[in-house]
Design a protein around this motif. Structure first.
Motif, PDB file in Angstrom:
ATOM      1  N   CYS A 140      -6.048  10.862   5.041  1.00 47.75           N
ATOM      2  CA  CYS A 140      -6.849  10.589   6.244  1.00 47.75           C
ATOM      3  C   CYS A 140      -6.570   9.196   6.818  1.00 47.75           C
ATOM      4  N   LEU A 141      -5.895   8.316   6.066  1.00 45.16           N
ATOM      5  CA  LEU A 141      -5.401   7.058   6.659  1.00 45.16           C
ATOM      6  C   LEU A 141      -3.949   7.221   7.099  1.00 45.16           C
ATOM      7  N   GLY A 142      -3.331   8.289   6.661  1.00 43.09           N
ATOM      8  CA  GLY A 142      -1.879   8.395   6.813  1.00 43.09           C
ATOM      9  C   GLY A 142      -1.217   7.465   5.811  1.00 43.09           C
ATOM     10  N   ARG A 143       0.086   7.424   5.837  1.00 45.67           N
ATOM     11  CA  ARG A 143       0.803   6.508   4.937  1.00 45.67           C
ATOM     12  C   ARG A 143       0.406   5.070   5.271  1.00 45.67           C
ATOM     13  N   PRO A 144       0.021   4.252   4.257  1.00 45.68           N
ATOM     14  CA  PRO A 144      -0.315   2.865   4.570  1.00 45.68           C
ATOM     15  C   PRO A 144       0.914   2.132   5.084  1.00 45.68           C
ATOM     16  N   LEU A 188      -4.132  -4.057  -3.862  1.00 45.29           N
ATOM     17  CA  LEU A 188      -3.133  -3.868  -2.800  1.00 45.29           C
ATOM     18  C   LEU A 188      -2.034  -2.906  -3.266  1.00 45.29           C
ATOM     19  N   CYS A 189      -1.511  -3.145  -4.467  1.00 46.28           N
ATOM     20  CA  CYS A 189      -0.412  -2.297  -4.979  1.00 46.28           C
ATOM     21  C   CYS A 189      -0.929  -0.901  -5.323  1.00 46.28           C
ATOM     22  N   ARG A 194       4.735   0.765  -4.710  1.00 49.32           N
ATOM     23  CA  ARG A 194       5.578  -0.158  -5.476  1.00 49.32           C
ATOM     24  C   ARG A 194       6.118  -1.291  -4.605  1.00 49.32           C
ATOM     25  N   PRO A 195       5.829  -2.556  -4.986  1.00 52.57           N
ATOM     26  CA  PRO A 195       6.383  -3.686  -4.236  1.00 52.57           C
ATOM     27  C   PRO A 195       7.857  -3.864  -4.562  1.00 52.57           C
ATOM     28  N   THR A 196       8.647  -4.239  -3.543  1.00 53.99           N
ATOM     29  CA  THR A 196      10.096  -4.384  -3.768  1.00 53.99           C
ATOM     30  C   THR A 196      10.619  -5.788  -3.481  1.00 53.99           C
ATOM     31  N   SER A 225       7.712   1.980   0.254  1.00 57.21           N
ATOM     32  CA  SER A 225       7.378   2.939   1.314  1.00 57.21           C
ATOM     33  C   SER A 225       7.762   2.436   2.697  1.00 57.21           C
ATOM     34  N   GLY A 226       8.104   1.133   2.801  1.00 62.52           N
ATOM     35  CA  GLY A 226       8.336   0.538   4.111  1.00 62.52           C
ATOM     36  C   GLY A 226       7.150  -0.290   4.576  1.00 62.52           C
ATOM     37  N   ALA A 227       6.003  -0.149   3.905  1.00 63.73           N
ATOM     38  CA  ALA A 227       4.822  -0.953   4.254  1.00 63.73           C
ATOM     39  C   ALA A 227       5.093  -2.428   3.960  1.00 63.73           C
TER      40      ALA A 227
END
Ligand SMILES: NC(=O)c1ccc[n+]([C@@H]2O[C@H](COP(=O)([O-])OP(=O)(O)OC[C@H]3O[C@@H](n4cnc5c(N)ncnc54)[C@H](O)[C@@H]3O)[C@@H](O)[C@H]2O)c1
Length: 359
Positions: A140-144, A188-189, A194-196, A225-227
């Motif tokens: 319901c938020l979509g991809r963060p 947050l994580c 996964r943070p990159t 994810s690109g976030a």
């Protein structure tokens, strides 16, 4: 079956552990240890713990099933590895360790021994944090796509002076990021994945006369994810405005979890999912702006209890705990990457999961 548990380290936060362990079904607190002789005896008397001893070996002799670890962070590794070697399940306070190599040794030691390793990040048990995670999972938020961590805390000079280990790189491992903001970085994580890559700066502004670690930090984190997300953290604020983690989803909906006053159970300050905006709880700056450490820890107690309960169930049922050692390694990887980025002036990559690494 009853889980026989000992408490390692009898300082400030250990009281939350004792109260939690007493409240959880199928758990018996059988002993505690701390090299500070006065403290361990007083702690045992105050919390009705039947046995007090200076070191972990004295606890192991009692024939325990598990320990909870409440020592300063750089001591976590030695205690967790020794406990694992003795076949004990371990619930360790955050941060898991102060460097990734230590975290990997802890994860490897508990894997080798076949025991459960959980790490205490009790803010994950706030219903408001769980609502954000559920909104990410159910779409319901979509991809963060964006995240924001804001840690605007006040710590007086006496906080750092009260324990010799605080504020020094060798005995504390870091400052506001390692000790305070790691909780919000964990959230947050948990929300963004996964943070990159990490880029950041650390500074010591208000507390430079009495600590060597950072009291302030600014950082940017990229996720697989690109976030992307920003982190702002300080213990140099005069008005303690607490902590906030905000997520923007690709639907455009925004959700945040606010902890204000510090230690208070988080609320969804922002919740702009269409049809659900009534779930927002507005920020009220008139609320308590200078809670002391004792009251902050006390207010977090109910959520320590929920995580201790989860851990006991995980051990008894043979499932993973809510926050594993590998989960906890992820927030540590972000914190240590900010330190490296600030030192080198570079964007620091965070390695993909592997053996003993975050996943
Ligand atoms: N989850 C939370 O919200 C939360 C809150 C506060 C502290 N913490 C974490 O808990 C840990 C302890 O923090 P604190 O504020 O209680 O510190 P503290 O200094 O009040 O207590 C630490 C205790 O550990 C003892 N100790 C040191 N080495 C030991 C050893 N080898 N064996 C047994 N005991 C030993 C010390 O004598 C001291 O009594 C830290 O890692 C901190 O980050 C978590």
């Amino acid at each position: 079956m009853t889980l026989r548990v000992g408490i390692v380290g009898c300082g400030r936060i250990a009281g939350n552990h004792a109260r939690a362990l007493h409240q959880v079904d199928d758990v018996e607190v059988v002993g505690c240890c701390d090299p500070a002789a006065d403290r361990v005896a007083a702690f045992a008397a105050e919390h009705g713990v039947p046995y007090a001893t200076p070191g972990l070996d004295g606890l192991v002799e009692l024939g325990l099933d598990a320990v909870t670890v409440c020592t300063p962070h750089p001591v976590h590794e030695a205690v967790v590895v020794r406990a694992a070697e003795a076949g004990l399940h371990v619930l360790c306070e955050k941060p898991i360790a102060v460097d990734l190599a230590a975290a990997d040794r802890m994860i490897a030691a508990t894997d080798r021994a076949g025991v459960t390793l959980g790490v205490l990040f009790q803010r994950r048990f706030w219903p408001a944090a769980q609502r954000i995670r559920a909104a990410v999972d159910d779409g319901c938020l979509g991809r963060p796509v964006l995240g924001e961590v804001s840690v605007l805390l006040h710590r007086p000079a006496e906080y750092y002076a009260s324990d010799a280990w605080r504020g020094r790189w060798d005995t504390d491992g870091g400052g506001v990021l390692m000790t305070q903001a790691v909780h919000q970085i964990d959230l947050l994580c948990w929300f963004l994945g996964r943070p990159t890559q990490v880029s950041g700066f650390i500074r010591t502004h208000a507390h430079g006369a009495h600590i060597e670690t950072e009291d302030s930090a600014s950082a940017v984190v990229a996720f697989e994810s690109g976030a992307t997300a920003t982190i702002t953290a300080t213990t140099a604020a005069n008005h303690n405005l607490g902590n906030r983690v905000t997520v923007v989803g690709e639907t455009g909906a925004i959700a945040s979890v606010l902890e204000f006053p510090e230690g208070q159970e988080g609320v969804n300050e922002l919740w702009t999912v269409p049809g659900e905006t009534h779930l927002s709880t507005p920020f009220d700056a008139a609320r308590e702006a200078r809670p002391d450490i004792g009251s902050i820890n006390a207010r977090l107690g109910d959520f320590h209890t929920r995580q201790v309960q989860d851990f006991a169930q995980a051990v008894l049922l043979g499932r993973e705990p809510a926050v594993t050692g590998r989960d906890a390694r992820t927030s540590l990887a972000v914190v240590t990457a900010v330190y490296e980025s600030s030192r080198t002036g570079r964007v620091v990559p965070i390695a993909p999961p592997g053996e003993g690494a975050a996943r």
